[in-house]
Every structure is written in structure tokens, then in C-alpha cells.
Design a protein around this motif. Structure first.
Motif, mmCIF file in Angstrom:
data_model
loop_
_atom_site.group_PDB
_atom_site.id
_atom_site.type_symbol
_atom_site.label_atom_id
_atom_site.label_comp_id
_atom_site.label_asym_id
_atom_site.label_seq_id
_atom_site.Cartn_x
_atom_site.Cartn_y
_atom_site.Cartn_z
ATOM 1 N N ARG A 1 0.830 -1.216 0.000
ATOM 2 C CA ARG A 1 0.000 0.000 0.000
ATOM 3 C C ARG A 1 0.858 1.258 0.000
ATOM 4 O O ARG A 1 0.582 2.222 -0.734
ATOM 5 C CB ARG A 1 -0.941 -0.006 1.203
ATOM 6 C CG ARG A 1 -1.925 1.162 1.190
ATOM 7 C CD ARG A 1 -2.845 1.134 2.395
ATOM 8 N NE ARG A 1 -3.821 2.226 2.327
ATOM 9 C CZ ARG A 1 -5.017 2.127 1.773
ATOM 10 N NH1 ARG A 1 -5.396 0.981 1.235
ATOM 11 N NH2 ARG A 1 -5.846 3.162 1.755
ATOM 12 N N ILE A 2 1.916 1.257 0.805
ATOM 13 C CA ILE A 2 2.806 2.422 0.849
ATOM 14 C C ILE A 2 3.448 2.661 -0.517
ATOM 15 O O ILE A 2 3.492 3.795 -1.013
ATOM 16 C CB ILE A 2 3.891 2.234 1.930
ATOM 17 C CG1 ILE A 2 3.264 2.228 3.322
ATOM 18 C CG2 ILE A 2 4.955 3.321 1.826
ATOM 19 C CD1 ILE A 2 4.217 1.827 4.437
ATOM 20 N N GLU B 1 0.837 3.998 -2.985
ATOM 21 C CA GLU B 1 0.539 5.409 -2.703
ATOM 22 C C GLU B 1 1.674 6.304 -3.175
ATOM 23 O O GLU B 1 1.430 7.393 -3.726
ATOM 24 C CB GLU B 1 0.287 5.590 -1.204
ATOM 25 C CG GLU B 1 -1.035 4.989 -0.733
ATOM 26 C CD GLU B 1 -1.215 5.040 0.770
ATOM 27 O OE1 GLU B 1 -0.183 5.218 1.475
ATOM 28 O OE2 GLU B 1 -2.356 4.899 1.240
ATOM 29 N N ARG B 2 2.921 5.872 -2.985
ATOM 30 C CA ARG B 2 4.063 6.656 -3.456
ATOM 31 C C ARG B 2 4.051 6.775 -4.984
ATOM 32 O O ARG B 2 4.318 7.841 -5.539
ATOM 33 C CB ARG B 2 5.373 6.004 -3.009
ATOM 34 C CG ARG B 2 5.697 6.160 -1.540
ATOM 35 C CD ARG B 2 7.074 5.571 -1.258
ATOM 36 N NE ARG B 2 7.467 5.695 0.124
ATOM 37 C CZ ARG B 2 8.651 5.295 0.606
ATOM 38 N NH1 ARG B 2 9.523 4.719 -0.213
ATOM 39 N NH2 ARG B 2 8.944 5.450 1.875
#
Length: 588
Positions: A574-575, A578-579
Motif C-alpha cells: 500500500r505504501i 501510494e508513493r
């Protein structure tokens, strides 16, 4: 065969209207592949319609089969493989298979393809290359070996596999009923051709002529389609590119909620497909490549990294490597080789549906979309068998094995417990065929033990039956290495003795440790050596460029540890997504 298709004009209805066309007792096929383009909305409607006694026929079981088993809608199962990908073995499939509550027939992929083609082409049978060395011919319904009537060579023959109903989700249909499929086609075209009725859900219905403006696509023409329903987000939480990627968070929650009905946990949220999942489908490969990876925080090379690097060393610029259904380690090794010393090699992913991909980062939610974007071509499983596998064009495909014996034979179907019960495994997929077709036969056993390295497997689901040059050349196959990688050593299948011999040991592993952990007497090559550790440069590419989430680790943990590792990977995924979204938005 009799068709329910009106001349050149499919019926337009809704999802419930499609479900009403399915009859109890139908021979029932499902399109899509892995977690891509699965007709989830339609399957949920069918599961809720009190349909019974379906004969489920598909290369893969997985999520569609779990939905139908939960509804007690399935009386028989014909497949090659069943898995929930990173989430492991499907519990409902295992339960019915282990208790024989629902009969399961295991097919080789090529036998199923040829049986569908026989139905599609109105032929009484179709020939296929025999899965030499395995026990699979006796397991495939109706298959037999007989002399070819022209050449006299012993060949496999299979009768037609006719379907009553085939259901599939696709990107678009035009107003006249032509259906557009973007990306890998799996066995969709062969199954549609073998079916009495073809029921399709789509994301969009567009004017006649609009489909001509799209790029790489396949068209199921309107005369092959029985009925179509508009079902936006109809594959969710599986993917349907370019609209949305697979929602692994939603799938994880659905599989974890064991007490709740799967049909409910897979329901589309009231607000629709999450925005993150839609935005992820728009991320380009160059954005993912430019996005910094998360620090993995490991200095010393781990066993999964040592094996990945060692497999990568087998590959060169002449390699054509195919990544199978659930093989993170193979996928990592192939991409590592292409990103370092073998830039001209060809990698095919999604079971050869994405051809000649770029080695994009393995960000879980983005793997399919990035491979779809960078692939030179998209294909179906049926045509890639003809064009690449059967032609002997694929040099490598490395797959995991639950059990391997001293002759290199594999069992991925079932294990017998001490009390006489069964532990059902996913199945052999296509390995019974391609074990002989590929130039190099590569297996890996993540946890070397007396249970996994045995004297004789109970069921030989695949094997290198054609080993020597004299055996392989008449079949049109190239002769290469046959290797088994474990967390303790590397075996080679010796062409003279036709048994495994240790040629390399893992760092700091003794020969006695290998003997103690192996269920057959171990021989060591006279030139047996220790595998060197990967260089710092190789580890940097592996950790930060190729596998920033550490997906390779999934194959080296126990079932008890797997849940925590998946949670860690999903959080990191997820990180990273999102990045990537932020970077792409900033870049316009």
C-alpha cells in the motif's frame, strides 16, 4: 453442437438475467485467470440462485470454485490446478477433495486444451504429446495412448470436452455484441468455442465501431456470444485492467473472515471500487521504476536471496523463461537476470499470457498492470502451448514442488497422512507437459526434509521422462539441465543413473546435514562445491529494483508464519502504491 446464440446477435440483459440462463447439471466453465478478469458479480448471482450439480471445468479452480463450493452448487470438478495465489490453498476445495465429497479429476493443461479444441473444431478426438514420466495420463478422463496413424509414434488422444455454459468477464462490448478482452486471454477463446452458451459481463458497452480504436486487444465476435450484461466493477476484488487492479487488501479480509460467507465478503463496497485500486491501474512502468523502494533492512544474504541469485545465474541472453501460476521465487530470479547480466532474455508471465515483459518492480498490486503494459504481446494459454511450449522454444520454467523423489519425479497433487487421510495439494497445472518440453527442467523445494525429498513419490504429477539427447531430439526438444534447488543444496538429475546427485551445497551446510535431511541415500558429485554468496551489487538490484516487498520470502515460511508475512507485505504494498500514485500525479 446446439447453440443458444441467436444469429449474430447476443441478448442484452442484467447479471440476474445471465444467472437465470445457467441450468442445474450444466458442464460449467469459468474464464479469466488467477485474480484477473474473474466474473465475480455473475458467480455471486449464480451461487445465490440455488443452482446445483454443476460440473466445474476449468484450468484453475481458485476463487470461482470456492464461491460455487460454498453454495453447494458443484457435483464434479475437472481442473489442472487450484490455488488462492499468495493466500495459499483454497480451503473449500481442499475439504471436498480430501473427503471425496466432490469427485476431483486432475487434467494436464495440454489434454484440457486439446479436448476443448476437439469440441470447438467438431472433431472426435485430438492428439497431444504424452506427459512422459508422470502418472497423469491415467488420471485424465478419456485420455489414452495409441500409435499415431501416420507416423506410428505413441501419442496421446483425448475426446471432446464440451461445455454447456461458459461465463467470463471482459472489458467492453459494443452495441452489436462483440466482446473486447484486453491482456492475457487464458483459455477463454477455446472454452467459448467449446460451449453451447457463452455468458459475458462487461465494464462498459460502447457504440459499434468504438472497439476499433483500442490497441492490443482480442475480440470475441458477436456470433460466439449468447448474452451480455453490463456489470461495472463486475470482476472486483479481482482485477480488470485498465479500470482497476486486484484489491489484495479486500481479498485478504475475505479469506480471513472464515465464518462469514465468501459471497458476502466479496461484495462490491457501496461506494464502489476503492479509489486507490482504480488509480493504481493508471501507474506506468517508468513511475514504478523511479519510485524509491522501502528499506528492507537486511545486510546478510538470506537463503531466499541466495537461491534467487543462483537460479538467475542459470539464465543468459538466449533464455526464454516462463513464470508459472504461483511462483514468486521464479519471477524474482528471471527479473534479476534480465536486469543484470541477461538483458536480451525473454520473460513470459501470467502463465505465458504476457510475452517479453520488462523487469518491472514486483509491487504486488502492480505486477499484472506493469507486465501488461511492458509486454511485447498478449496471448492465451492455448496458443502459447502451440507456439512456444510444444515447439520446445521455452528454455526455463522453475516451479515449486511439495515432494520430489530420487528420480526427480514431483508430487503436487496429494500426500498421504499417517492415519491414511489425504492432504490435497494444488495440482500440477501444466508441469506434466512442460517438464519434458522445456530445455531446462528446474524445480525448487524451499524446505529440504525427509518428507519433501523422498525415495518414491506417491503420485508422479510431473517428471523429466525424456532426459537424454537421444530421447529428446526425436520429439523436437532441446537437451539441457535438470536441477532441483533446496535450502540446503542443488541436485542435478544424472543422465546415466537417472537419479539426483548433489552438485552444490548452500553456504555453511555440511554433507552430513544434507544426508540427514534427505529421504533417500545421497550421492555427491566429485566436483561438488559451495554456492558463492551473491555480490552486494546483485543484492542491491534484487532488494531495491526487483523485489522491493520481499515477495520471494513467501515461499520460505511455514503456514503459521505466512499470515503475518502477508500482512507485512500488504502494508508495504500500500505504501509503495501510494508513493507511485503521488509521483505519477506530480509528474502529470
Amino acid at each position: 453442437m446446439t447453440s443458444l446464440v441467436e444469429p449474430n446477435r447476443p441478448r442484452f440483459t442484467d447479471v440476474e438475467g445471465l444467472a437465470a440462463l445457467v441450468g442445474s447439471g450444466d458442464v460449467f466453465g469459468v474464464g479469466g485467470h488467477h485474480f484477473a478478469r474473474l466474473p465475480i458479480a455473475l458467480l455471486r448471482a449464480i451461487a445465490g440462485s440455488d443452482i446445483k450439480d454443476l460440473r466445474y471445468v476449468c484450468w484453475a479452480g481458485g476463487l470461482p470454485l470456492e464461491l460455487l463450493l460454498e453454495a453447494d452448487a458443484v457435483a464434479e470438478i475437472d481442473l489442472c490446478f487450484s490455488s488462492l495465489d499468495i493466500f495459499g490453498l483454497p480451503p473449500r476445495f481442499r475439504a471436498v477433495a480430501e473427503t471425496n465429497a466432490v469427485p476431483v479429476r486432475d487434467w494436464t493443461a495440454l489434454a484440457m486444451i486439446q479436448a476443448l479444441r476437439a469440441a470447438q473444431q467438431n472433431l472426435p478426438s485430438m492428439p497431444f504429446q504424452l506427459p512422459q514420466g508422470s502418472d497423469m495420463l491415467a488420471r485424465v478422463p478419456g485420455a489414452l495412448a495409441a500409435p499415431d496413424p501416420v507416423a506410428g509414434t505413441e501419442t496421446g488422444f483425448i475426446p471432446p470436452l464440451r461445455l454447456d455454459t461458459f461465463v467470463v468477464h471482459a472489458q467492453r462490448a459494443d452495441e452489436s455484441g462483440n466482446v473486447q478482452i484486453i491482456g492475457p486471454r487464458a483459455l477463454d477463446f477455446a472454452m467459448a468455442g467449446a460451449a453451447r452458451q457463452v455468458l459475458v459481463t462487461v465494464e462498459e458497452i460502447v457504440p459499434v465501431g468504438a472497439l476499433r480504436h483500442d490497441g492490443r486487444q482480442s475480440i470475441l465476435t458477436r456470433n460466439q456470444v449468447s448474452a451480455i450484461a453490463l456489470a461495472p466493477s463486475g470482476a472486483y476484488p479481482a482485477s480488470c485492467l485498465p479500470f482497476y487492479v486486484t484489491d489484495y487488501q479486500a481479498l485478504s479480509g475475505a479469506f480471513a473472515a472464515r465464518e462469514a460467507p465468501l459471497a458476502d465478503t466479496l461484495r462490491l463496497p457501496s461506494e464502489g471500487v476503492p479509489e486507490l485500486v482504480q488509480d493504481a491501474a493508471k501507474i506506468r512502468a517508468e513511475t514504478a521504476l523511479a519510485t524509491p523502494a522501502l528499506a528492507q533492512g537486511e545486510k546478510k544474504a538470506s537463503i531466499d536471496e541466495i537461491i534467487a541469485a543462483r537460479i538467475a545465474a542459470e539464465l543468459d541472453n538466449d533464455s526464454f523463461a516462463s513464470a508459472g501460476a504461483v511462483s514468486p521465487l521464479a519471477n524474482v530470479a528471471y527479473r534479476l537476470a534480465k536486469a543484470t547480466h541477461a538483458p536480451d532474455m525473454i520473460i513470459a508471465t501470467m502463465s505465458c499470457g504476457h510475452l517479453d515483459i520488462a523487469p518491472s518492480p514486483m509491487i504486488l498490486s502492480l505486477i499484472e498492470s506493469l507486465d501488461c503494459e511492458t509486454a511485447v504481446a498478449h496471448a492465451g494459454g492455448d496458443d502459447t502451448y502451440s507456439t512456444y511450449y510444444q515447439a520446445g522454444a521455452v528454455t526455463h520454467e522453475i516451479v515449486g514442488a511439495a515432494q520430489v523423489d530420487r528420480r526427480g519425479r514431483v508430487n503436487t497433487i496429494a500426500l498421504r497422512k499417517r492415519d491414511g487421510g489425504l492432504i490435497r495439494l494444488p495440482g500440477q497445472g501444466g508441469m506434466a507437459d512442460v517438464a519434458n518440453m522445456h530445455r531446462d527442467y528446474l524445480l525448487y523445494v524451499p524446505r529440504h526434509s525427509v518428507q519433501s525429498l523422498v525415495d518414491d513419490v506417491e503420485i508422479a504429477s510431473s517428471a523429466r521422462g525424456l532426459l537424454t539427447q537421444n530421447e529428446r531430439e526425436p520429439m523436437g526438444y532441446r537437451t539441457g539441465e535438470a536441477l532441483v534447488f533446496t535450502d540446503l543444496c542443488v541436485f542435478r538429475l544424472d543422465r546415466s543413473s537417472r537419479e539426483l546427485i548433489v552438485i552444490e551445497t548452500m553456504p555453511d551446510i555440511t554433507q552430513q546435514q544434507i544426508r540427514d535431511a534427505t529421504g533417500f541415500p545421497v550421492s555427491f558429485d566429485a566436483d561438488c562445491r559451495q554456492i558463492p554468496l551473491p555480490s552486494n551489487d546483485t543484492l542491491d538490484v534484487l532488494r531495491n529494483r526487483i523485489d522491493p516487498l520481499g515477495l520471494r520470502r513467501l515461499e520460505f515460511v511455514s503456514a503459521k508464519e505466512r499470515g503475518a508475512l502477508i500482512a507485512e507485505i500488504l502494508a508495504a504494498d500500500r505504501i509503495m502504491v501510494e508513493r507511485c500514485i503521488a509521483a505519477q500525479t506530480a509528474g502529470g
